[in-house]
Design a protein around this motif. Structure first.
Motif, mmCIF file in Angstrom:
data_model
loop_
_atom_site.group_PDB
_atom_site.id
_atom_site.type_symbol
_atom_site.label_atom_id
_atom_site.label_comp_id
_atom_site.label_asym_id
_atom_site.label_seq_id
_atom_site.Cartn_x
_atom_site.Cartn_y
_atom_site.Cartn_z
ATOM 1 N N GLY A 60 0.787 -1.209 0.000
ATOM 2 C CA GLY A 60 0.000 0.000 0.000
ATOM 3 C C GLY A 60 0.823 1.265 0.000
ATOM 4 N N ASP A 61 1.981 1.276 0.644
ATOM 5 C CA ASP A 61 2.753 2.504 0.724
ATOM 6 C C ASP A 61 3.908 2.522 -0.269
ATOM 7 N N VAL A 62 3.944 1.572 -1.179
ATOM 8 C CA VAL A 62 5.007 1.530 -2.161
ATOM 9 C C VAL A 62 4.613 2.443 -3.321
ATOM 10 N N THR A 63 5.489 3.354 -3.685
ATOM 11 C CA THR A 63 5.197 4.258 -4.795
ATOM 12 C C THR A 63 5.936 3.790 -6.026
ATOM 13 N N LYS A 64 5.315 4.002 -7.184
ATOM 14 C CA LYS A 64 5.912 3.576 -8.435
ATOM 15 C C LYS A 64 6.818 4.664 -8.980
ATOM 16 N N LYS A 65 7.791 4.257 -9.754
ATOM 17 C CA LYS A 65 8.710 5.204 -10.375
ATOM 18 C C LYS A 65 7.906 6.126 -11.288
ATOM 19 N N SER A 119 10.253 11.901 -6.830
ATOM 20 C CA SER A 119 9.838 12.604 -8.043
ATOM 21 C C SER A 119 9.629 14.079 -7.769
ATOM 22 N N VAL A 120 9.021 14.395 -6.638
ATOM 23 C CA VAL A 120 8.786 15.789 -6.266
ATOM 24 C C VAL A 120 10.119 16.499 -6.061
ATOM 25 N N VAL A 173 11.591 19.747 -8.145
ATOM 26 C CA VAL A 173 11.977 20.998 -7.491
ATOM 27 C C VAL A 173 13.421 21.346 -7.838
ATOM 28 N N LEU A 174 14.317 20.372 -7.767
ATOM 29 C CA LEU A 174 15.714 20.614 -8.112
ATOM 30 C C LEU A 174 15.854 21.039 -9.579
#
Length: 166
Positions: A130-135, A143-144, A148-149
């Motif tokens: 559930g808390d795994v984010t995809k590339k 990603s955020v 920003v960088l």
């Protein structure tokens, strides 16, 4: 060096001594004649703790601090937890795993990690975590941060080449 009581006035017990106890059980099992039983003592408060002591070579396991804190009901709880672990790992008897601790290796760690991941997937019914984010997911903190960088670099370059002034 040794861990000792201060003239009988203080000392370590419970979880604080577990890893030292595990190392000592393994060392004693390797050094002593097989006819001499080794008892795992120190930091045993769960079925997993008992399992680890037996895996290191203990013939029996002593429960001390946990008994003082929890009372005699801890014995049934620890026994039940140990039985559950044995069933989950496919052992029919403590003799099936007593003294069978393997030396750590990258390959063994990878196998263990993969087995835990498969077990987790099986328990979740094949769903991804559930808390795994995809590339590439916009909600992924990486990603955020990259976005920003990238924006900061773009602004600095634009300022350097007088496209905009800050």
């Amino acid at each position: 060096p040794a861990v000792r009581a201060n003239g009988g006035y203080a000392g370590l017990s419970g979880p604080a001594v577990k890893y030292t106890a595990l190392a000592n059980v393994k060392a004693m099992r390797e050094l002593l004649d097989p006819s001499i039983d080794v008892v795992g003592v120190g930091g045993v408060q769960s079925g997993m703790d008992a399992f680890e002591m037996i895996l290191c070579g203990a013939k029996a396991v002593q429960v001390g601090t946990c008994h003082w804190v929890e009372g005699p009901k801890c014995f049934d709880r620890i026994d039940g937890e140990l039985r559950d672990i044995m069933k989950r790992k496919g052992y029919g008897s403590v003799d099936d795993f007593r003294g069978k601790l393997k030396v750590w290796s990258k390959e063994g760690q990878a196998l263990s990690r993969n087995a835990r991941m498969e077990e987790k997937k099986r328990k979740e019914g094949g769903k991804s975590g559930g808390d795994v984010t995809k590339k590439g997911d916009a909600n992924n903190p990486q990603s955020v941060l990259i976005a920003v960088l990238f924006a900061i670099i773009a602004v600095l370059l634009a300022d350097k080449f007088d496209i905009v002034s800050l």
